[in-house]
Every structure is written in C-alpha cells, then in structure tokens.
Design an enzyme around this catalytic site. Structure first.
Site, mmCIF file in Angstrom:
data_model
loop_
_atom_site.group_PDB
_atom_site.id
_atom_site.type_symbol
_atom_site.label_atom_id
_atom_site.label_comp_id
_atom_site.label_asym_id
_atom_site.label_seq_id
_atom_site.Cartn_x
_atom_site.Cartn_y
_atom_site.Cartn_z
ATOM 1 N N SER A 1 0.835 -1.199 0.000
ATOM 2 C CA SER A 1 0.000 0.000 0.000
ATOM 3 C C SER A 1 0.877 1.260 0.000
ATOM 4 O O SER A 1 1.734 1.413 -0.869
ATOM 5 C CB SER A 1 -0.952 -0.048 1.202
ATOM 6 O OG SER A 1 -1.984 0.900 1.086
ATOM 7 N N LEU A 2 0.689 2.157 0.947
ATOM 8 C CA LEU A 2 1.543 3.341 1.057
ATOM 9 C C LEU A 2 3.015 2.943 1.136
ATOM 10 O O LEU A 2 3.874 3.573 0.509
ATOM 11 C CB LEU A 2 1.150 4.142 2.299
ATOM 12 C CG LEU A 2 2.091 5.267 2.757
ATOM 13 C CD1 LEU A 2 2.221 6.338 1.694
ATOM 14 C CD2 LEU A 2 1.607 5.860 4.077
#
Length: 410
Positions: free
Chosen positions: A252-253
C-alpha cells in the site's frame, strides 16, 4: 531518534548465504522477546529459506548529492539541471518466481508489527522466529516504520516499509502522506471536503476543477513527508552495508514509498497493492533516468504487484460515496512507475472489486500462494503474470493543473 542510531544499536540479527541465483535466509540468532521463551536451536539445526535472485540492470545517479540538488532546484526554482547516470548490473529479486514474491509479501506484512505479534509471518513454515531488526518503532510520532531483513554475510538487505494503519499511533501521518501523494489536489474530493484537505492548492472555477502545480510541489517539502525520512534511512543502510544488494519492499503506502525510493537510488523495489506513485514522483520533481529503446517510460527497477479486485492500486476507490472517502482518504492515482504484475482475480477467482481485498493477508494467502497458473490474454498460463509497463496511463484527467494562484495574485 535518527534511524542511523537505531540501526547501529541493533546490528545484526539475521543471517544468510548467497549462492548462484539464490539468497538463502536462515536463522542466525534468536530475536529475544519478552512475550515468549526463546527456543534452543544449534546453528546446524537452523532451517533455510531461499529467495530467487536474478541479474537486474539499474541506473543510478553518479552523485546522490547532485541528484538531490537537481531535484530541489527544480522543485524550488523550476530550473533543470543535468544528471549523470551509471548503468549497473546488480542482484535483484526474481519477480517471475512465485515463492520469491510470496516471501517478499510476507516481509511487507511483517512491517506492520513486531516479532511475536499474532500476525507476524515466519518466512518459512519451519521457522520459529524471523530474523530482522525494526526501525521507527521507538517513537510513535515518527510514523515511518518497518523492518530490515539481512542475510548472514550481509550481502543482501531487504528494507520493508509499513503501509497505512487505519487506527494506531501512526494513523494521522499515514493519512497525511496518503492524501498528499495520491490525491489529485490536496485530498479535495468535492466541496464538502474543504475542511479535510491537506493543502490549499485548489483554485476555484465555475466550470473546471483547477489545481496549482507550484503549490502542490511546495506542500511536498514538509518534514512530515515519509519520502524524506526514507531517503535518510536508505542512505544509512548504504553506509552500513556498502557492498550489499539492497532491495525495497512494501504494501500500500509502503509499496509506493519503496517504489519512489527505489527510483531515487536505483535499487530494486517490489510494491504490493500500492497506489499509483507516478504523479507523486513528478510532484516531488524526482529526476529519473531517460527512457531506453522503444519504451517511453524511465527504466526504474520497480515492480508493482496487485490484483484487479483491489480498487486502490487502480485508482478506483474514489468519489465522495466511496469507502476511501468515507474514511477520509482521497486515493485517486492509478499510474505506476516501472512494470506491473496484475493478477486477474476477478476472472479467475470470481472476486468482485472490494476494498477488503486490499489487505496483505488476503493477497498472500489467496493470490500469491495459489499454486494454479494465471492465464494471459493469449491463453498461456504462468506461475506469475507477465510484468508490463503501464504505457497509456493518465492520472486525474478531470483536473486542470497550472500556475493558477500566481495568475490570481497578479
């Protein structure tokens, strides 16, 4: 606390042996925790886990200082500066190997917790304790955290970066970074978000959605941006392990940060279920090596891995009624650097697009560990789908970008 101090106080608790085409990680020292009694294992009894490696061509700036100077000169003064690039061949992860991707994904999952936690993954079913050392866990305010996995002879280092935590001590900074890096304009979804935006770059227009480019770039200078913290950490690792191959991974991030840092330093990076970071690289004014051959994209050593039932890497969790917006996130970008491996879980597994499919555990157990082949458009089956560049990808096409605030101030 500065990451370098934290790293030097923990060296070194992992071990591995490098053999041709493989990096073997085995347990060298127990990671002592108060939550459980350590098992007693002699070195000869220690199990090994192999990650397949392959020769990878990378392009690195000859001078990191010159690279950063050029980036800041472009960001602050809109002036370009030439960068000299070095072509190098290094050992990188074999992204065509199912087991290697599965193990790297487990490393990204482990970035979310400390060893001993119920969600911690052993890197092999025969392991009792994973060998790693954490960073960023000594200060809840830092936000940027994860783990470093090292081989026994320190020839291969894997930096695993944590992604977004919805509820926890890092959540506020996680959300700030998400909305700065992956929204079209300061996380402004519609007029109702005027008090939820992360910068003031929106320029009102009765007919158009406009955003000021200079304002956006300025907003990315702030110290709370994880990219800057990551740059310092990678420099520390390069100083500590000057002869090692360094790989970056994240979910993700964390995956997007791994991709941005891998592009900055010319280090192999594998990102799982990550939002598109191509626009963030542009707004950071990140100098990238020029395209080669028939490709129109810069040759960065980044591989994105995601499936098509996850809306986040596809930029599909958007709109004021979306689950992302309801939670305060504007994850609107979908274009990635490097190449992308896309698993067609909608067709093969019958999945529907669902934000709950974004969780790394779901990706590991239901996608990466699946022993069946994955068909391509020609009917051929592969252990891992073929990695391809996202050639015709456009982000935020409904927005207009320019120097609108400058024009308004005249």
């Amino acid at each position: 606390m500065h990451p370098f101090f934290h790293i030097t106080t923990l060296l070194v608790i992992a071990s591995a042996t490098v053999v041709p085409n493989r990096v073997n990680f085995d347990l060298h020292h127990q990671f002592h925790l108060s939550v459980a009694e350590p098992t007693h294992t002699t070195p000869s009894e220690l199990p090994a886990i192999s990650l397949k490696a392959r020769l990878t061509t990378v392009y690195r700036p000859k001078s990191l200082d010159a690279h950063e100077h050029a980036r800041l000169r472009s960001l602050l003064h809109a002036e370009t500066e030439p960068i000299e690039w070095e072509q190098m061949v290094v050992s990188g992860p074999d992204i065509e190997d199912r087991h290697t991707l599965s193990q790297l994904a487990r490393m990204t999952a482990n970035a979310y917790q400390l060893p001993g936690h119920k969600n911690w993954y052993d890197l092999d079913s025969s392991w009792n304790v994973n060998a790693s050392f954490p960073f960023g866990w000594d200060n809840d305010e830092d936000g940027f955290r994860g783990h470093v996995f090292a081989s026994r002879d320190n020839s291969t280092i894997v930096l695993s970066i944590k992604g977004t935590t919805l509820q926890g001590p890092t959540s506020k900074k996680d959300k700030l970074n998400d909305n700065l890096l992956f929204s079209c304009c300061c996380a402004r979804v519609d007029f109702s978000w005027i008090f939820s935006t992360v910068c003031d770059c929106y320029s009102w227009s009765a007919l158009h959605q406009r955003c000021d480019d200079t304002c956006l770039s300025t907003a990315l200078i702030q110290d709370s941006l994880f990219y800057s913290t990551g740059v310092n950490l990678v420099k520390d690792l390069m100083y500590l392990y000057p002869f090692a191959d360094i790989w970056l991974v994240g979910h993700s991030l964390g995956g997007s940060l791994a991709a941005l840092l891998g592009s900055t330093f010319g280090l192999p990076a594998v990102a799982f279920e990550a939002p598109g970071e191509r626009m963030a690289a542009n707004r950071l004014h990140l100098p990238l090596p020029p395209p080669i051959g028939d490709s129109s994209r810069p040759p960065v050593p980044v591989t994105h891995v995601y499936h098509n039932a996850d809306p986040i890497p596809q930029g599909a969790c958007t709109g004021v009624a979306s689950a992302c917006a309801q939670a305060g996130y504007a994850l609107e970008t979908r274009c990635h650097l490097g190449k992308s491996i896309v698993y067609d879980t909608v067709q093969k597994l019958g999945w529907h697009v669902d934000l709950r499919k974004h969780v790394i555990k779901e990706v590991i157990l239901e996608v990466l560990d699946l022993q069946d082949g994955w068909p391509d458009e020609d009917g051929n089956e592969w252990d891992v789908p073929v990695a391809r560049e996202e050639e015709d990808c456009v982000d935020c096409f409904k927005w207009e970008f320019g120097d609108y605030k400058k024009d308004k101030d005249r």
